[in-house]
Design a protein around this motif. Structure first.
Motif, PDB file in Angstrom:
ATOM      1  N   SER A  75       0.837  -1.188   0.000  1.00 56.08           N
ATOM      2  CA  SER A  75       0.000   0.000   0.000  1.00 56.08           C
ATOM      3  C   SER A  75       0.880   1.249   0.000  1.00 56.08           C
ATOM      4  O   SER A  75       1.815   1.358   0.791  1.00 56.08           O
ATOM      5  CB  SER A  75      -0.907  -0.005   1.234  1.00 56.08           C
ATOM      6  OG  SER A  75      -1.627   1.195   1.315  1.00 56.08           O
ATOM      7  N   CYS A 127       2.658   3.444   2.395  1.00 53.45           N
ATOM      8  CA  CYS A 127       3.051   2.776   3.644  1.00 53.45           C
ATOM      9  C   CYS A 127       4.445   2.143   3.533  1.00 53.45           C
ATOM     10  O   CYS A 127       5.403   2.644   4.091  1.00 53.45           O
ATOM     11  CB  CYS A 127       2.009   1.732   4.031  1.00 53.45           C
ATOM     12  SG  CYS A 127       2.477   0.795   5.490  1.00 53.45           S
ATOM     13  N   CYS A 183       0.443  -4.651   5.389  1.00 52.50           N
ATOM     14  CA  CYS A 183       0.881  -4.763   6.772  1.00 52.50           C
ATOM     15  C   CYS A 183      -0.283  -4.771   7.745  1.00 52.50           C
ATOM     16  O   CYS A 183      -0.135  -5.179   8.890  1.00 52.50           O
ATOM     17  CB  CYS A 183       1.829  -3.618   7.116  1.00 52.50           C
ATOM     18  SG  CYS A 183       0.997  -2.028   7.322  1.00 52.50           S
ATOM     19  N   CYS A 211      -4.313  -0.896   5.630  1.00 56.46           N
ATOM     20  CA  CYS A 211      -3.643  -0.748   4.332  1.00 56.46           C
ATOM     21  C   CYS A 211      -4.326  -1.586   3.261  1.00 56.46           C
ATOM     22  O   CYS A 211      -4.414  -1.167   2.101  1.00 56.46           O
ATOM     23  CB  CYS A 211      -2.171  -1.116   4.454  1.00 56.46           C
ATOM     24  SG  CYS A 211      -1.175   0.208   5.175  1.00 56.46           S
TER      25      CYS A 211
HETATM   26 ZN   LIG Z   1       0.897  -0.825   5.273  1.00 52.64          ZN
END
Ligand SMILES: [Zn+2]
Length: 187
Positions: A138, A141, A157, A161
């Protein structure tokens, strides 16, 4: 000590650098990273910060290789780190009378950190292969993580996300965005 839990050290250090963010920019930032971690008390100096940043790059490369499916490359990089950073295991009796396996009780903070992080990743890979290591896809991120349950989505994660990626991939006329609290700690 659960050796695999030392892999958290690798994750935490790698995640001090993400796209457009470098949290490990000075000694105070390093002290903040080490705070509340019992094995890393002691003074740190500029060279320790440099060593930790170098270690971060080595650890990140392991996660990148694993996330790209480069199992052999990830293991080769970890083994190189294990040779470079010898592990010195010791059995230590705790106050409650139980015995625990510790490692590298002495040496510089970066050496102690590297030994534990490498041993944690080694224990993780010994148990599960590299299949649980990932880098969040994502944007923006990009966090490193390892999934703790088999079959979990290794692309993202966190639930947050994954939802964000789904929302950005959905057509504009699709359902409204779903907001899910970030799942801290259990990534
Ligand atoms: Zn993430």
């Amino acid at each position: 000590m659960d050796l695999a839990s030392y892999a958290d050290l690798a994750v935490d250090l790698v995640n001090t650098r993400r796209p457009h963010i470098d949290e490990l920019h000075d000694l105070d930032a390093l002290r903040a990273l080490l705070a509340d971690r019992p094995h890393f008390t002691g003074r740190v100096a500029r060279r320790d910060l440099d060593a930790m940043r170098e270690l971060r790059g080595l650890l990140r490369a392991i996660f990148e290789a694993a996330a790209d499916g480069g199992t052999d490359d990830a293991v080769r990089r970890l083994n190189t780190l294990l040779i470079r950073q010898p592990i010195h295991p010791q059995i230590v009796r705790h106050d409650d009378g139980t015995w625990h396996l510790h490692c590298n009780e002495h040496g510089s903070v970066p050496d102690r950190y590297a030994a534990r992080a490498a041993m944690g990743l080694a224990a993780e890979i010994d148990a599960h292969g590299v299949a649980r290591l990932g880098l969040c896809r994502s944007r923006p991120c990009g966090r490193a993580f390892y999934v703790r349950s088999p079959g979990a989505d290794r692309r993202y994660c966190s639930v947050r996300c994954a939802a964000r990626a789904r929302a950005s991939a959905a057509p504009r006329s699709g359902p409204p965005r779903v907001t899910v609290p970030h799942r801290d700690g259990g990534q």
